[in-house]
Design an enzyme around this catalytic site. Structure first.
Site, PDB file in Angstrom:
ATOM      1  N   SER A   1       0.834  -1.194   0.000  1.00  0.00           N
ATOM      2  CA  SER A   1       0.000   0.000   0.000  1.00  0.00           C
ATOM      3  C   SER A   1       0.875   1.254   0.000  1.00  0.00           C
ATOM      4  O   SER A   1       1.702   1.437  -0.888  1.00  0.00           O
ATOM      5  CB  SER A   1      -0.943  -0.049   1.211  1.00  0.00           C
ATOM      6  OG  SER A   1      -1.889   0.986   1.171  1.00  0.00           O
TER       7      SER A   1
ATOM      8  N   ASP B   1       0.361  -4.308  -3.862  1.00  0.00           N
ATOM      9  CA  ASP B   1      -0.773  -3.393  -4.017  1.00  0.00           C
ATOM     10  C   ASP B   1      -0.375  -1.964  -3.665  1.00  0.00           C
ATOM     11  O   ASP B   1      -1.003  -1.303  -2.824  1.00  0.00           O
ATOM     12  CB  ASP B   1      -1.963  -3.848  -3.178  1.00  0.00           C
ATOM     13  CG  ASP B   1      -3.281  -3.743  -3.946  1.00  0.00           C
ATOM     14  OD1 ASP B   1      -3.234  -3.621  -5.189  1.00  0.00           O
ATOM     15  OD2 ASP B   1      -4.347  -3.792  -3.308  1.00  0.00           O
TER      16      ASP B   1
ATOM     17  N   HIS C   1      -7.510  -5.223  -0.916  1.00  0.00           N
ATOM     18  CA  HIS C   1      -6.271  -4.515  -0.625  1.00  0.00           C
ATOM     19  C   HIS C   1      -5.595  -4.977   0.657  1.00  0.00           C
ATOM     20  O   HIS C   1      -4.374  -4.882   0.796  1.00  0.00           O
ATOM     21  CB  HIS C   1      -6.593  -3.022  -0.539  1.00  0.00           C
ATOM     22  CG  HIS C   1      -5.414  -2.136  -0.366  1.00  0.00           C
ATOM     23  ND1 HIS C   1      -4.403  -2.025  -1.301  1.00  0.00           N
ATOM     24  CD2 HIS C   1      -5.074  -1.290   0.653  1.00  0.00           C
ATOM     25  CE1 HIS C   1      -3.492  -1.162  -0.878  1.00  0.00           C
ATOM     26  NE2 HIS C   1      -3.876  -0.701   0.300  1.00  0.00           N
TER      27      HIS C   1
END
Length: 329
Positions: free
Chosen positions: A151, A179, A255
């Site tokens: 992230s 991600d 996610h």
């Protein structure tokens, strides 16, 4: 302060069976121990028992057996705890890697400059202080060093590798974005921006893998934006990578689905309700752990057999359906 907090519960029979097949998506042949290490603080009344304390709190996963092992520096996502990645760390370490996961902050604003500089400081500390935290029979091979981030941590990883902020005395051989996210939307990137929207513009001089979630760009409900919005997510990061680079997107997973099955506390509970999630976390976590192992084996250890088997659809043990598989070699 150095503290052992957890060890893997892999039984001898399961270790033997996975060692025989060497399946990257299952726990590997090494028993793993997790340790915590804390930095020295001015508020502490006791001197640290670590000769060279780390710049930030660390969670370290390492094989228990004797050997010299490659090292992965793993950065957490936005406002997440490094402890939320314990099962993923154990998975990767069980295949013969040392995983160092710092806690870069507890509270943070939009600017990631401090996190980039902190990651650089931790990287520079590795050669000075890491070995003091490892048993004498476990050695870190810092010539085989990889950087990964999830992230916002993925953005920080790319930013450091691109030299946006901070200087390191160690060269990374591989880079992984799990991600990765560069902000809220195109034109709303958090500083310093990483994406340039120029194809193949990342001049990294190392192998890169980008892992995406199929549900990351989907809103969970109208009140919250998607956790990995289009325009600043995995697709855009891969498009800017030069050779060699590979790209996987797991369909029907979200996610945060590579985190531990149970994440505690207010922040831990929020991971179940902020993002669009898959039915369970275990398949996505196994996939991320396994494909990271396959990638590290290919680019740190010279064995690309598992990575190529995944690419070519020959590995029947892949635990998720892959929406996208791309290689730029």
């Amino acid at each position: 302060m150095l503290m052992t907090v957890m060890s893997s519960s892999t039984s001898s029979s399961s270790v033997a069976s996975t060692a025989a097949t060497n399946v990257v998506f299952e726990i590997g042949k090494y028993k793993v121990v997790l340790q915590r290490a804390e930095p020295e603080t001015t508020c502490s009344t006791k001197s640290s028992n670590i000769p060279v304390p780390p710049p930030k709190p660390l969670l370290i996963g390492m094989p228990c057996e004797a050997g010299e092992f490659p090292l992965l520096l793993l950065l957490h996502g936005y406002l997440l705890s490094n402890s939320f990645y314990s099962q993923l760390i154990q998975h990767i370490a069980s295949h013969g890697f040392i995983v160092v996961a710092p806690q870069l902050y507890t509270i943070a604003g939009p600017d990631t400059t401090g996190e980039i500089k902190s990651t650089a400081a931790i990287t520079n500390w590795l050669s000075e202080g890491l070995q003091f935290l490892l048993p004498p029979h476990v050695q870190a091979n810092l010539s085989k060093l990889a950087l990964a981030g999830h992230s916002r941590g993925g953005k920080v990883s790319f930013a450091l590798a691109l030299g946006k902020e901070g200087n390191t005395n160690r060269k990374f051989s591989a880079l992984i974005g799990i991600d990765p996210v560069d902000g809220m939307d195109k034109g709303k990137q958090t500083p310093p921006p990483v994406l340039t929207y120029v194809p193949h513009s990342f001049d990294l001089d190392m192998a890169v893998m980008v892992i995406g979630s199929g549900l990351g760009e989907v809103k969970r409900n109208p009140l919250f934006p998607p956790c990995a919005p289009k325009g600043v997510n995995h697709e855009d990061f891969f498009n800017e990578c030069q050779k060699p680079a590979c790209y996987f997107v797991a369909k029907d997973y979200g996610h945060l689905d590579m985190l531990d099955d149970e994440t505690k506390g207010i922040r831990g509970k929020s991971t179940y309700c902020l993002c669009k999630n898959g039915k369970s976390r275990e398949p996505m976590r196994k996939f991320v752990g396994g494909v990271v192992v396959a990638f590290l084996q290919a680019y740190l250890e010279g064995d690309n057999s598992h990575l190529m088997a995944i690419r070519d659809g020959l590995d029947e043990t892949v635990p998720v359906e892959l929406q996208i598989v791309k290689f730029n070699l």
